[in-house]
Design a protein around this motif. Structure first.
Motif, PDB file in Angstrom:
ATOM      1  N   TYR A  95       5.156  13.945   0.186  1.00  0.00           N
ATOM      2  CA  TYR A  95       5.059  12.766   0.750  1.00  0.00           C
ATOM      3  C   TYR A  95       4.621  12.854   2.393  1.00  0.00           C
ATOM      4  O   TYR A  95       3.746  12.342   2.767  1.00  0.00           O
ATOM      5  CB  TYR A  95       6.268  11.628   0.870  1.00  0.00           C
ATOM      6  N   ARG A 104       0.725  -1.272   0.038  1.00  0.00           N
ATOM      7  CA  ARG A 104      -0.025   0.034   0.185  1.00  0.00           C
ATOM      8  C   ARG A 104       0.807   1.199   0.100  1.00  0.00           C
ATOM      9  O   ARG A 104       0.609   2.288  -0.799  1.00  0.00           O
ATOM     10  CB  ARG A 104      -1.012   0.049   1.227  1.00  0.00           C
ATOM     11  N   GLU A 105       2.053   1.168   0.921  1.00  0.00           N
ATOM     12  CA  GLU A 105       2.865   2.362   0.837  1.00  0.00           C
ATOM     13  C   GLU A 105       3.571   2.620  -0.416  1.00  0.00           C
ATOM     14  O   GLU A 105       3.754   3.701  -0.934  1.00  0.00           O
ATOM     15  CB  GLU A 105       3.691   2.224   1.863  1.00  0.00           C
ATOM     16  N   SER A 139      -3.994  14.931  -0.056  1.00  0.00           N
ATOM     17  CA  SER A 139      -5.009  13.931  -0.905  1.00  0.00           C
ATOM     18  C   SER A 139      -6.349  14.160  -0.196  1.00  0.00           C
ATOM     19  O   SER A 139      -7.297  13.856  -0.876  1.00  0.00           O
ATOM     20  CB  SER A 139      -4.483  12.604  -0.678  1.00  0.00           C
ATOM     21  N   ALA A 189       1.899   7.522  -6.362  1.00  0.00           N
ATOM     22  CA  ALA A 189       0.939   8.590  -6.353  1.00  0.00           C
ATOM     23  C   ALA A 189       1.786   9.906  -6.058  1.00  0.00           C
ATOM     24  O   ALA A 189       1.421  10.858  -6.638  1.00  0.00           O
ATOM     25  CB  ALA A 189      -0.256   8.371  -5.381  1.00  0.00           C
ATOM     26  N   VAL A 190       2.396   9.959  -5.062  1.00  0.00           N
ATOM     27  CA  VAL A 190       3.092  11.127  -4.624  1.00  0.00           C
ATOM     28  C   VAL A 190       4.281  11.510  -5.796  1.00  0.00           C
ATOM     29  O   VAL A 190       4.167  12.714  -5.979  1.00  0.00           O
ATOM     30  CB  VAL A 190       3.923  10.939  -3.231  1.00  0.00           C
ATOM     31  N   VAL A 192       2.276   1.795  -3.401  1.00  0.00           N
ATOM     32  CA  VAL A 192       1.275   2.452  -4.344  1.00  0.00           C
ATOM     33  C   VAL A 192       1.154   4.073  -4.042  1.00  0.00           C
ATOM     34  O   VAL A 192       1.100   5.075  -4.871  1.00  0.00           O
ATOM     35  CB  VAL A 192      -0.076   1.827  -4.414  1.00  0.00           C
ATOM     36  N   GLU A 193       1.163   4.362  -2.624  1.00  0.00           N
ATOM     37  CA  GLU A 193       0.799   5.570  -2.301  1.00  0.00           C
ATOM     38  C   GLU A 193       2.310   6.511  -2.860  1.00  0.00           C
ATOM     39  O   GLU A 193       1.956   7.577  -3.190  1.00  0.00           O
ATOM     40  CB  GLU A 193       0.748   5.682  -0.839  1.00  0.00           C
ATOM     41  N   TRP A 242       1.235  14.250   2.367  1.00  0.00           N
ATOM     42  CA  TRP A 242       0.472  13.601   1.454  1.00  0.00           C
ATOM     43  C   TRP A 242      -1.139  13.383   2.192  1.00  0.00           C
ATOM     44  O   TRP A 242      -2.075  13.554   1.381  1.00  0.00           O
ATOM     45  CB  TRP A 242       0.821  12.208   1.007  1.00  0.00           C
ATOM     46  N   ASP A 243      -1.245  13.089   3.425  1.00  0.00           N
ATOM     47  CA  ASP A 243      -2.718  12.855   4.019  1.00  0.00           C
ATOM     48  C   ASP A 243      -3.535  14.118   3.873  1.00  0.00           C
ATOM     49  O   ASP A 243      -4.651  13.982   3.474  1.00  0.00           O
ATOM     50  CB  ASP A 243      -2.512  12.456   5.452  1.00  0.00           C
TER      51      ASP A 243
END
Lengths: 180, 185
Positions: free
Chosen positions: B100, A45-46, B107, A52-53, A48-49, B103-104
């Motif tokens: 990063y 999951r990290e 997004s 995206a970043v 994939v994140e 990011w929370d």
């Protein structure tokens, strides 16, 4: 022992530098396997994140490597991972460019340059299609791209950030219209 | 070795590529490099740049960093290539980690996906302009136009791997551009 993690980062990532033929997308799958499954530095999951970043932030998509380094060992880890991914291929490219430049002015060099240009144009068009496919882009993306290209043809001195801003405004406006 | 068309300082190279790195969103970087290096600064010709872009895709590694190395090397040799690479990666290096960390929050901002898509689409527009410039240079010669179309269809539409396609198209295109010994007429 802290040194070991930096060495490990470099040793795992550097080989990917020289196998990324045709650009970063070709290494994402094996890079994920090495860092997630084999070394368990991060979860799927990290990863994939991070992908995206890297897409959101400026810079090549391969900056995923920087984030893996950061996750594993902070800013220094980020620096090591970035160098690991970009340095080996850059050194090779420096050597190739150097040889290429040394033969400048010879008739065959001119012919190769002349011959590579239309191939490059084809690859640039193919790259556009690939980017839009990956982003599942709709007609609005195409319209903005054509508009930007048209503006550049008409006024080649326009600052690129202004053009990126035009794209943003059109997309945000379209999203707002859809919301109403 | 021929001298590059202009003399450029290492600081200029570094700063120019800092700007390119900061503005490189959504994969549309070669269009941006072309605009800055060829159109605005006139450090390289269209043809040199296009040949560099083709070479950058043959050599392993990220295409963008390879193109930077090619331009830097052409302008100032190995130090130039190092400055170009360092400049290109400096802003994204810091920015990517900061994004990063935030990011929370990022997004969760409404409309953020639209901003990203808009920037990416505009960046592709820069590439589109580069492709058009490359194709235009071929007119009215038929072979290079065909080469561009076939390369696009093979790699872009049919998704064939880039290396075999180039292994066929590049020699054909170079042969067509080869200087004839007996000049016609």
């Amino acid at each position: 022992m802290r040194d070991n993690i930096y060495f490990a980062l470099f040793a795992v990532i550097a080989p990917f530098s020289l196998v990324a033929i045709g650009g970063a997308p070709s290494i994402f799958a094996p890079l994920q396997h090495e860092t997630v499954d084999v070394h368990q530095w991060l979860t799927g999951r990290e990863f994939v994140e991070m992908f995206a970043v890297a897409k959101f932030a400026p810079g090549p998509g391969a900056m995923v490597s920087t984030l893996i380094g950061y996750k594993v060992a902070g800013w220094l880890g980020a620096a090591v991972a970035t160098l690991a991914l970009f340095l080996p291929s850059s050194i090779l490219c420096m050597a190739v460019s150097r040889v290429w430049d040394q033969h400048r002015g010879k008739p065959w060099h001119k012919a190769v340059e002349e011959g590579l240009a239309p191939v490059a144009a084809g690859l640039v068009f193919a790259g556009i299609l690939a980017i839009f496919r990956m982003a599942e882009a709709g007609p609005l993306s195409w319209a903005v791209a054509v508009l930007v290209a048209a503006i550049l043809t008409w006024r080649s001195k326009v600052h690129p950030f202004l053009l990126l801003g035009v794209g943003t405004v059109i997309f945000v406006a379209a999203a707002l219209v859809r919301m109403i | 070795m021929n001298a590059p068309p202009v003399t450029v300082s290492l600081v200029q190279i570094f700063l120019t590529f800092c700007g390119i790195g900061a503005g490189s969103f959504g994969g549309g970087i070669s269009g941006l490099i072309h605009r800055e290096i060829v159109h605005k600064k006139k450090w390289l010709s269209d043809h040199e740049m296009l040949a560099g872009i083709a070479l950058s895709q043959i050599v392993p590694g990220a295409n963008v960093t390879n193109t930077c190395v090619f331009v830097g090397q052409r302008l100032r040799g190995v130090p130039g290539a190092t400055m170009a690479l360092g400049g290109l990666l400096s802003v994204p290096f810091v920015a990517t980690v900061l994004v990063y960390l935030a990011w929370d929050w990022i997004s969760s901002v409404p409309l953020m996906p639209s901003v990203v898509d808009g920037v990416a689409a505009a960046a592709v527009g820069l590439n589109l302009r580069l492709g058009v410039v490359g194709a235009q240079r071929s007119f009215p010669k038929i072979v290079p136009i065909l080469v561009t179309i076939v390369t696009f269809v093979a790699v872009g539409v049919l998704n064939w791997p880039i290396i075999p396609v180039m292994a066929v198209m590049a020699p054909l295109s170079i042969a067509a551009a080869w200087p004839r010994k007996s000049a016609h007429a």
